[in-house]
Write an enzyme that holds these catalytic residues in place. Structure first.
Site, PDB file in Angstrom:
ATOM      1  N   VAL A  65      55.607  36.909  45.540  1.00  6.87           N
ATOM      2  CA  VAL A  65      56.787  36.066  45.775  1.00  6.87           C
ATOM      3  C   VAL A  65      56.507  34.678  45.196  1.00  6.87           C
ATOM      4  CG1 VAL A  65      57.544  37.314  47.834  1.00  6.87           C
ATOM      5  CG2 VAL A  65      56.038  35.346  48.086  1.00  6.87           C
ATOM      6  N   GLU A  97      45.393  48.091  47.011  1.00  8.29           N
ATOM      7  CA  GLU A  97      44.168  47.328  46.873  1.00  8.29           C
ATOM      8  C   GLU A  97      44.542  45.850  46.957  1.00  8.29           C
ATOM      9  OE1 GLU A  97      43.682  51.181  44.935  1.00  8.29           O
ATOM     10  OE2 GLU A  97      44.994  49.556  44.331  1.00  8.29           O
ATOM     11  N   ASN A 102      41.646  37.340  48.952  1.00  8.44           N
ATOM     12  CA  ASN A 102      43.062  37.043  49.217  1.00  8.44           C
ATOM     13  C   ASN A 102      43.360  37.216  50.710  1.00  8.44           C
ATOM     14  OD1 ASN A 102      45.818  36.705  49.241  1.00  8.44           O
ATOM     15  ND2 ASN A 102      46.193  37.999  47.467  1.00  8.44           N
ATOM     16  N   TYR A 109      49.020  42.425  55.387  1.00 14.14           N
ATOM     17  CA  TYR A 109      48.935  43.886  55.394  1.00 14.14           C
ATOM     18  C   TYR A 109      48.377  44.408  56.724  1.00 14.14           C
ATOM     19  CZ  TYR A 109      49.717  43.376  50.383  1.00 14.14           C
ATOM     20  OH  TYR A 109      50.235  43.061  49.161  1.00 14.14           O
TER      21      TYR A 109
END
Length: 143
Positions: A65, A97, A102, A109
């Site tokens: 995004v 993945e 990150n 997630y």
């Protein structure tokens, strides 16, 4: 996603990643087994995702995004949409993945129910060498 979205997608992609996809990679995602999506903010492209359906798994290849919308729920909205679409497509799970470094994406997630199932060593190019990927999986109910 349609081909006319690619110019704006490339602006977002180049601004978000140290090793971005090329326009050719995005063009290759218009295959019958692929699901390229865009998220709109009014008339403006806010983000995108590419999913590849392989056998009974939806493999999330890219989700991004605009920087100014990160942390405001746009990525979560897009993620929930592609999960629902994967379930409608009859997929048993969503697999992805994510760079080990990150942490915002990993947090998203995990908060959405993905399970950490392993590591792909040296998966991503990095500024110095390679970086490991965490492999995540979300089982889906398809009944």
């Amino acid at each position: 996603m349609v081909e006319s979205d690619l110019a704006e997608i490339m602006v977002i992609e180049l601004g978000a990643y140290s090793h971005p996809w090329s326009e050719k990679v995005f063009r290759d995602c218009f295959q019958p087994h692929d699901r390229p999506w865009v998220l709109m903010d009014g008339y403006r492209l806010a983000g995108y995702a590419v999913v590849s359906n392989q056998y009974d798994e939806a493999h999330l290849l890219n989700l991004c995004v605009r920087r100014e919308l990160q942390g405001r729920g746009a990525g979560r909205m897009l993620l929930r949409y592609l999960i629902a679409e994967a379930a409608r497509d009859g997929m048993a799970a969503v697999l992805l993945e994510v760079r080990r470094s990150n942490e915002p994406a990993l947090g998203l997630y995990l908060a959405e129910g993905f399970e950490d199932i392993g590591v792909r060593p040296n998966y991503y190019p990095a500024a110095e060498g390679r970086e490991d990927a965490r492999v995540l999986r979300l089982p889906l109910t398809t009944s």
